[in-house]
Scaffold this active site. Structure first.
Site, PDB file in Angstrom:
ATOM      1  N   ARG A   3      13.435  -1.429  -0.427  1.00 53.37           N
ATOM      2  CA  ARG A   3      12.768  -0.297   0.210  1.00 53.37           C
ATOM      3  C   ARG A   3      13.781   0.675   0.820  1.00 53.37           C
ATOM      4  O   ARG A   3      13.577   1.886   0.784  1.00 53.37           O
ATOM      5  CB  ARG A   3      11.783  -0.805   1.268  1.00 53.37           C
ATOM      6  CG  ARG A   3      10.612  -1.581   0.658  1.00 53.37           C
ATOM      7  CD  ARG A   3       9.608  -1.992   1.691  1.00 53.37           C
ATOM      8  NE  ARG A   3       9.068  -0.834   2.380  1.00 53.37           N
ATOM      9  CZ  ARG A   3       8.452  -0.922   3.552  1.00 53.37           C
ATOM     10  NH1 ARG A   3       8.347  -2.099   4.166  1.00 53.37           N
ATOM     11  NH2 ARG A   3       7.968   0.161   4.133  1.00 53.37           N
ATOM     12  N   ASP A  60      10.599   4.717   6.971  1.00 45.71           N
ATOM     13  CA  ASP A  60      11.531   5.642   6.316  1.00 45.71           C
ATOM     14  C   ASP A  60      11.949   6.720   7.321  1.00 45.71           C
ATOM     15  O   ASP A  60      11.347   6.825   8.391  1.00 45.71           O
ATOM     16  CB  ASP A  60      10.877   6.278   5.080  1.00 45.71           C
ATOM     17  CG  ASP A  60       9.656   7.137   5.430  1.00 45.71           C
ATOM     18  OD1 ASP A  60       8.534   6.859   4.954  1.00 45.71           O
ATOM     19  OD2 ASP A  60       9.820   8.094   6.230  1.00 45.71           O
ATOM     20  N   HIS A  80       7.032   0.891  14.290  1.00 47.57           N
ATOM     21  CA  HIS A  80       7.206  -0.309  13.456  1.00 47.57           C
ATOM     22  C   HIS A  80       8.651  -0.508  13.004  1.00 47.57           C
ATOM     23  O   HIS A  80       8.922  -1.304  12.097  1.00 47.57           O
ATOM     24  CB  HIS A  80       6.285  -0.252  12.229  1.00 47.57           C
ATOM     25  CG  HIS A  80       4.837  -0.372  12.571  1.00 47.57           C
ATOM     26  ND1 HIS A  80       3.834  -0.031  11.696  1.00 47.57           N
ATOM     27  CD2 HIS A  80       4.211  -0.786  13.699  1.00 47.57           C
ATOM     28  CE1 HIS A  80       2.655  -0.232  12.273  1.00 47.57           C
ATOM     29  NE2 HIS A  80       2.848  -0.689  13.484  1.00 47.57           N
ATOM     30  N   GLY A  83      -2.583  10.135   6.928  1.00 47.75           N
ATOM     31  CA  GLY A  83      -2.119   9.204   5.907  1.00 47.75           C
ATOM     32  C   GLY A  83      -2.045   7.756   6.338  1.00 47.75           C
ATOM     33  O   GLY A  83      -1.115   7.036   5.985  1.00 47.75           O
ATOM     34  N   THR A  84      -3.045   7.318   7.116  1.00 46.11           N
ATOM     35  CA  THR A  84      -3.087   5.905   7.481  1.00 46.11           C
ATOM     36  C   THR A  84      -4.495   5.356   7.269  1.00 46.11           C
ATOM     37  O   THR A  84      -5.481   6.060   7.504  1.00 46.11           O
ATOM     38  CB  THR A  84      -2.617   5.664   8.930  1.00 46.11           C
ATOM     39  OG1 THR A  84      -2.672   4.274   9.223  1.00 46.11           O
ATOM     40  CG2 THR A  84      -3.448   6.435   9.947  1.00 46.11           C
ATOM     41  N   ASN A 137      -6.424  12.730   5.552  1.00 44.19           N
ATOM     42  CA  ASN A 137      -6.198  11.576   4.686  1.00 44.19           C
ATOM     43  C   ASN A 137      -6.722  11.874   3.281  1.00 44.19           C
ATOM     44  O   ASN A 137      -7.543  12.787   3.121  1.00 44.19           O
ATOM     45  CB  ASN A 137      -6.953  10.368   5.279  1.00 44.19           C
ATOM     46  CG  ASN A 137      -6.211   9.071   5.043  1.00 44.19           C
ATOM     47  OD1 ASN A 137      -5.004   9.005   5.226  1.00 44.19           O
ATOM     48  ND2 ASN A 137      -6.924   8.050   4.627  1.00 44.19           N
ATOM     49  N   GLN A 193      -8.781  10.201   1.472  1.00 48.20           N
ATOM     50  CA  GLN A 193     -10.226  10.093   1.680  1.00 48.20           C
ATOM     51  C   GLN A 193     -10.445   9.757   3.153  1.00 48.20           C
ATOM     52  O   GLN A 193      -9.626   9.064   3.759  1.00 48.20           O
ATOM     53  CB  GLN A 193     -10.861   8.958   0.870  1.00 48.20           C
ATOM     54  CG  GLN A 193     -10.882   9.133  -0.624  1.00 48.20           C
ATOM     55  CD  GLN A 193      -9.771   8.262  -1.264  1.00 48.20           C
ATOM     56  OE1 GLN A 193      -9.363   7.250  -0.697  1.00 48.20           O
ATOM     57  NE2 GLN A 193      -9.300   8.684  -2.405  1.00 48.20           N
TER      58      GLN A 193
HETATM   59  N1  APR Z   1      -1.976  11.965   1.139  1.00 51.88           N
HETATM   60  C1  APR Z   1      -2.725  11.537   2.217  1.00 51.88           C
HETATM   61  N2  APR Z   1      -3.129  10.256   2.389  1.00 51.88           N
HETATM   62  C2  APR Z   1      -2.783   9.375   1.423  1.00 51.88           C
HETATM   63  C3  APR Z   1      -2.025   9.747   0.280  1.00 51.88           C
HETATM   64  C4  APR Z   1      -1.615  11.112   0.170  1.00 51.88           C
HETATM   65  N3  APR Z   1      -0.907  11.551  -0.870  1.00 51.88           N
HETATM   66  N4  APR Z   1      -1.861   8.639  -0.499  1.00 51.88           N
HETATM   67  C5  APR Z   1      -2.494   7.625   0.135  1.00 51.88           C
HETATM   68  N5  APR Z   1      -3.065   8.066   1.277  1.00 51.88           N
HETATM   69  C6  APR Z   1      -3.812   7.305   2.277  1.00 51.88           C
HETATM   70  C7  APR Z   1      -4.625   6.158   1.711  1.00 51.88           C
HETATM   71  O1  APR Z   1      -5.905   6.602   1.323  1.00 51.88           O
HETATM   72  C8  APR Z   1      -4.682   5.194   2.911  1.00 51.88           C
HETATM   73  O2  APR Z   1      -5.780   5.516   3.743  1.00 51.88           O
HETATM   74  O3  APR Z   1      -2.872   6.711   3.140  1.00 51.88           O
HETATM   75  C9  APR Z   1      -3.378   5.487   3.661  1.00 51.88           C
HETATM   76  C10 APR Z   1      -2.296   4.412   3.475  1.00 51.88           C
HETATM   77  O4  APR Z   1      -2.788   3.239   4.063  1.00 51.88           O
HETATM   78  P1  APR Z   1      -1.892   1.891   4.094  1.00 51.88           P
HETATM   79  O5  APR Z   1      -1.325   1.658   2.766  1.00 51.88           O
HETATM   80  O6  APR Z   1      -2.753   0.854   4.714  1.00 51.88           O
HETATM   81  O7  APR Z   1      -0.657   2.283   5.049  1.00 51.88           O
HETATM   82  P2  APR Z   1      -0.626   2.387   6.641  1.00 51.88           P
HETATM   83  O8  APR Z   1      -1.947   2.784   7.181  1.00 51.88           O
HETATM   84  O9  APR Z   1       0.533   3.219   7.002  1.00 51.88           O
HETATM   85  O10 APR Z   1      -0.336   0.852   7.038  1.00 51.88           O
HETATM   86  C11 APR Z   1      -0.220   0.547   8.412  1.00 51.88           C
HETATM   87  O11 APR Z   1       0.402  -1.712   7.898  1.00 51.88           O
HETATM   88  O12 APR Z   1       1.422  -2.970   6.368  1.00 51.88           O
HETATM   89  C12 APR Z   1       1.534  -2.524   7.635  1.00 51.88           C
HETATM   90  O13 APR Z   1       3.427  -2.101   9.000  1.00 51.88           O
HETATM   91  C13 APR Z   1       2.777  -1.661   7.854  1.00 51.88           C
HETATM   92  O14 APR Z   1       2.979   0.464   8.990  1.00 51.88           O
HETATM   93  C14 APR Z   1       2.189  -0.264   8.085  1.00 51.88           C
HETATM   94  C15 APR Z   1       0.803  -0.565   8.609  1.00 51.88           C
END
Ligand code: APR
Length: 235
Positions: A61, A96, A111, A177-178, A203, A205
């Site tokens: 990563r 990152d 994190h 984006g979470t 986000n 969705q």
């Molecule tokens: N633009 C906007 N949103 C996006 C995009 C994009 N191009 N691509 C994906 N997404 C959204 C997805 O729909 C999802 O809701 O981003 C979100 C990513 O979710 P996760 O993969 O669950 O990531 P995150 O929420 O950052 O995870 C939280 O979990 O695994 C642990 O420590 C890790 O920090 C991380 C935490």
């Protein structure tokens, strides 16, 4: 969107903001957790069980993140911070450094960071840009006790006091984006809303969390610049 010109803004970002920079998210199709078991690579127990597996995962990563560039969403947040007269804090769950590469200053990595190593003997954090492998020696205590400086499941995120304080005074809370599935970050919207903040989700969705008053759906590199322009225009 109109908020008071010197309002206090807190932004929370997740993996989705870095997706268009070529970095995998965790829970989307083809996400990191599809190919890697959280228990093996994101828990202290997994690290003690098989440290090499964990070092390899974060080395992979770290290399990918080093090659990645910030996208329009990262750049827009840096522009907002720069142009905003009120308090501004960017809390990221991401490890990152694309926010910093985009020019963001007031960034909290709750994190941890890929380009940092943590000594599990003395607790010191040290800049680490290349591969990190077992046996590397801590520059503070000279013991071979370095691990990836990542907050794993079951561990306390960093800077929670500063985060709580900022959420307590936030007038606008923006989540970008979470998936809103991992606590304590997933609970920030409730705290901010409870303190009277306007709450916005950006986000791919909508997550369906009723605590968000507004939601902007679509890819972050498109939606975030538009949101920032509207915010700056509405001052
Ligand atoms: N633009 C906007 N949103 C996006 C995009 C994009 N191009 N691509 C994906 N997404 C959204 C997805 O729909 C999802 O809701 O981003 C979100 C990513 O979710 P996760 O993969 O669950 O990531 P995150 O929420 O950052 O995870 C939280 O979990 O695994 C642990 O420590 C890790 O920090 C991380 C935490």
């Amino acid at each position: 969107m109109h908020i008071p010109p010197k309002a206090s803004i807190v932004v929370l970002t997740g993996a989705g903001i870095s997706a268009e920079s070529g970095l995998a998210t965790f829970r989307d199709n083809g996400g990191l957790w599809a190919d890697h078991d959280i228990r093996d690579v994101a828990t202290p127990e997994g690290f003690h069980r098989n440290p090499d597996l964990v070092f390899d995962f974060y080395n992979m990563r770290r290399r990918e993140a080093a090659k990645a560039s910030p996208n329009a969403a990262h750049n827009a947040l840096a522009r907002l911070e720069n142009a905003w007269d009120g308090p501004f804090l960017l809390i990221t769950q991401n490890v990152d450094s694309l926010h910093e590469k985009a020019g963001s200053k007031n960034v909290l990595h709750m994190h941890g960071k890929l380009n940092s190593a943590l000594c599990y003997e003395c607790g010191s954090h040290q800049q680490w840009d290349g591969d990190l492998d077992d046996g590397e020696v801590c520059t503070s205590c000279a013991r071979a006790a370095l691990r990836p400086d990542i907050v794993w499941f079951g561990e306390m995120p960093y800077d929670m006091e500063r985060i709580e304080e900022a959420l307590g005074g936030a007038e606008l809370f923006v989540s970008i984006g979470t998936s809103g599935t991992v606590y304590p970050a997933a609970g920030f919207v409730m705290e901010a809303a409870g303190n009277g903040a306007r709450t916005v989700e950006v986000n791919l969705q909508a997550t369906g969390n009723p605590l968000f008053e507004d939601c902007y759906e679509g890819p972050a590199a498109t939606t975030v610049p538009a949101f920032v322009e509207a915010l700056l225009a509405g001052r």
